[in-house]
Enzyme design. Structure first.
Site, PDB file in Angstrom:
ATOM      1  CG  ASN A 179      -2.809  -7.303   1.390  1.00 10.10           C
ATOM      2  OD1 ASN A 179      -2.921  -6.430   2.245  1.00 10.10           O
ATOM      3  ND2 ASN A 179      -3.063  -8.569   1.651  1.00 10.10           N
TER       4      ASN A 179
ATOM      5  N   GLY B 155      -0.527   0.956   5.742  1.00  5.37           N
ATOM      6  CA  GLY B 155      -0.364   0.433   7.108  1.00  5.37           C
ATOM      7  C   GLY B 155      -1.376  -0.618   7.505  1.00  5.37           C
TER       8      GLY B 155
ATOM      9  CB  THR C  79      -0.884  -0.040   1.255  1.00  4.11           C
ATOM     10  OG1 THR C  79      -1.552  -1.278   1.224  1.00  4.11           O
ATOM     11  CG2 THR C  79      -1.824   1.105   1.320  1.00  4.11           C
TER      12      THR C  79
ATOM     13  CB  SER D 225      -7.632  -0.636   6.530  1.00  2.00           C
ATOM     14  OG  SER D 225      -7.920  -1.819   7.205  1.00  2.00           O
TER      15      SER D 225
HETATM   16  O1  DON Z   1      -6.668  -2.669   1.753  1.00  2.00           O
HETATM   17  C1  DON Z   1      -6.158  -2.929   2.841  1.00  2.00           C
HETATM   18  O2  DON Z   1      -6.698  -2.692   3.901  1.00  2.00           O
HETATM   19  C2  DON Z   1      -4.769  -3.552   2.859  1.00  2.00           C
HETATM   20  N1  DON Z   1      -4.574  -4.332   1.668  1.00  2.00           N
HETATM   21  C3  DON Z   1      -3.734  -2.497   3.016  1.00  2.00           C
HETATM   22  C4  DON Z   1      -2.337  -3.046   3.141  1.00  2.00           C
HETATM   23  C5  DON Z   1      -1.318  -2.063   3.562  1.00  2.00           C
HETATM   24  O3  DON Z   1      -1.622  -0.950   3.927  1.00  2.00           O
HETATM   25  C6  DON Z   1       0.082  -2.543   3.574  1.00  2.00           C
HETATM   26  N2  DON Z   1       1.018  -1.501   3.896  1.00  2.00           N
HETATM   27  N3  DON Z   1       1.609  -1.285   4.860  1.00  2.00           N
END
Ligand code: DON
Length: 581
Positions: free
Chosen positions: A414, A486, A394, A466
């Protein structure tokens, strides 16, 4: 209960695509000939954490991507043009999370007053089934939802970018040009990128059917040049033939061939049928401000809204920033909101979510009454609210332009480098977003989040996210552009950043960089950053809280607009960098 989460915490720092062990200052600014990658034409840069400008600004996870965006503003592009150029450049210079093989959300405000939210989240392939990540005895197999070909949802980023183009001004060829040049000529990698690439070598070797450029015998080092010829060719095809190329053309064929070689299930039909979707923005008031954020399948519209509305009823300013009382209240608010997230939230195109009730004043008042005054609450005693079912990796970038257009985009693979699978011959990583579904009720995902029926796997469904790109309007004009990666900490990081600025009148860089904390109902613990005040920690422990250290929480980007000045701040936790003019 404890054990699986330990695994999650350990993997988080490695997975979240972001090695936090490295400070931004380590990012080398090297002269040609100075780097071991030995590519004279490679792009170089320096990191700028904060800037103040009058014409426009871009802040993103990588200085070269922010620069690409500002170059477009200078050429007469608007904030949407710049956001597209930044997004595409991130797909090259920030391969762990920037992407064309993943998905994301855009929240934008046009100077004329219109708010836009665009959903380009990945979708479950048609062959996906509810129990696809369970063994014959019904036990979860999270490695399958997290790594390799079966972990990928149908990518949405390119459809998203072409949907964004509707609001852009410059020809697409101009917007994609910086990304093509960066992939073709290469760029000098930072110490944190080298650390991440080295750390993921085993997974790259294990899950790829064609060795990608990221695999290397000798360790990667800061200053090496990363050249991505296959990716450059893919981007050129997209430049020439548009989104159709990705979803039906040569790139689509390469994705499907990759799937066949690696026993994945994404088909040409899945790709052909993918569409990005404009959704009704989630808009709510906080005191005199208007907050515009992403509705489901993003968490902003429910989780952030619940937290902000519960916080609004409390005199947090009087209690003070990170006083024991403030942290106690904000933690309990986070616990309540995340308990509802686990039960009720999922893709509304597939499951009915009682958003109205969950965000209503009456309901939130009832929920607040569950907060014990002087001691820690307990997640085992807090379930999601009782609502009748009938009632209804992300990375983040911000752009603001002189005309008053603002864009907040969070986009993701992800985990870091997604499924770790690079599409053979096409040079980009595919996501591992399927793990954001609830693979079995109560089984924690990569980020420790549990879910239920609302977020169960179904063909064509989008997994709950999220990601909460957010704008704050003051009297109808954008005053803040905010967002972060995050995992599950995204929504609490946005919540705390907003409260820091709107309640505690903090400077933008303090609001971003001061230590954060996070509670997500389960596991029942507060994660705190290393420099979280020890005395507050000790007081919270006395109240009955379990505190666990977390290497870092989020990488928040903020643009603040006030009195004709545009201030952009990139998080100190990574290589994030602001540019403007
Ligand atoms: O969409 C989501 O909630 C997750 N796939 C986000 C993943 C993420 O933020 C990874 N980074 N630190």
């Amino acid at each position: 209960m404890q054990k699986p989460y330990c695994r999650i915490i350990l993997s988080l720092s490695a997975i979240c695509s972001l090695s936090y062990s490295v400070s931004a200052q380590d990012a080398a600014v090297r002269k040609p000939g100075d780097n071991s990658g030995k590519n004279e034409g490679a792009f170089h840069y320096s990191i700028q954490k904060k800037l103040s400008s009058t014409h426009g600004a871009v802040v993103s996870a990588h200085p070269l991507a922010s620069k690409a965006g500002v170059a477009i503003l200078r050429q007469g592009g608007n904030a949407i043009d710049a956001a597209i150029a930044t997004q595409l450049a991130l797909a090259v210079v920030y391969p762990g999370a920037g992407n064309i093989g993943g998905g994301g959300f855009m929240v934008a405000h046009l100077a004329g007053g219109k708010n836009i939210t665009l959903d380009f989240r990945e979708k479950a392939p048609a062959k996906a089934t509810r129990d696809m990540y369970l063994d014959a005895n019904g036990n979860p197999l999270p490695t399958l939802s997290q790594n390799g070909h079966l972990a990928s949802g149908v990518p949405g980023t390119i459809a998203g970018i072409f949907a964004e183009l509707k609001y852009a001004r410059l020809p697409f060829a101009k917007l994609i040009a910086p990304a093509i040049a960066l992939a073709e000529k290469g760029f000098v990698i930072t110490k944190s990128e080298a650390w991440n690439l080295n750390n993921t070598q085993g997974a790259f070797k294990k899950y790829n059917t064609v060795p990608p450029v990221f695999v290397r015998e000798r360790s990667w080092q800061a200053g090496d040049t990363l050249v991505q010829k296959d990716l450059a060719a893919t981007l050129r095809r997209i430049r020439d033939k548009g989104a159709k190329e990705f979803y039906e053309g040569q790139t689509a064929r390469l994705i499907v061939e990759e799937m066949k070689r690696g026993n994945g299930i994404i088909t040409l039909d899945d790709l052909r049928q993918y569409t990005a979707k404009e959704r009704q923005p989630a808009v709510f008031g906080y005191k005199n401000y208007t907050i515009v954020t992403m509705p489901l399948p993003g968490s902003g519209g429910v989780v952030l809204q619940q937290m902000m509305k519960m916080a609004e009823t409390q005199p947090l300013k009087e209690y003070g920033f990170q006083s024991v009382k403030t942290v106690h209240l904000m933690t309990e608010i986070e616990r309540l909101a995340y308990a509802d997230r686990a039960k009720y939230l999922g893709d509304r195109d597939h499951y009915s979510v009682p958003v109205k009730t969950l965000t209503s004043k009456a309901y939130l008042q009832q929920r607040m009454a569950l907060i014990p005054a002087d001691r820690a609450g307990a997640s085992k005693d807090i379930q999601a609210g009782m609502i009748s079912p009938l009632s209804e990796e992300t990375t983040h970038l911000d752009v603001y332009d002189q005309a008053g257009n603002a864009v907040s985009i969070t986009t993701t693979l992800n985990g870091g480098y997604g499924s770790r699978v690079v599409v053979g011959g096409a040079g980009f990583f595919l996501n591992n977003e399927m793990d954001d579904f609830s693979i079995k009720p109560g089984t924690p995902n990569l980020y420790g989040a549990v879910g239920a029926e609302a977020n169960a796997i179904a063909p064509g469904k989008r997994m709950l996210s999220s990601m909460s790109p957010t704008l704050v309007l003051d009297k109808g004009k954008v005053c803040l552009v905010v967002g972060t990666p995050g995992g599950t900490t995204i929504t609490t990081s946005v919540f705390q950043t907003l409260i820091n600025i709107l309640e505690f009148n903090m400077s933008t860089d303090d609001a971003v960089n001061k230590p954060k904390f996070h509670h997500q109902w389960l596991p029942d613990e507060i994660a705190v950053e290393p420099d979280f005040p020890a005395s507050v920690r000790a007081e919270l422990q006395k109240m009955g809280y379990t505190i666990v250290p977390r290497s870092s929480i989020g990488r928040t980007e903020v643009i603040r607009v006030s009195g004709g000045r545009i201030e952009a701040v990139g998080d100190g936790r990574g290589d994030d960098s602001a540019e403007g003019y």
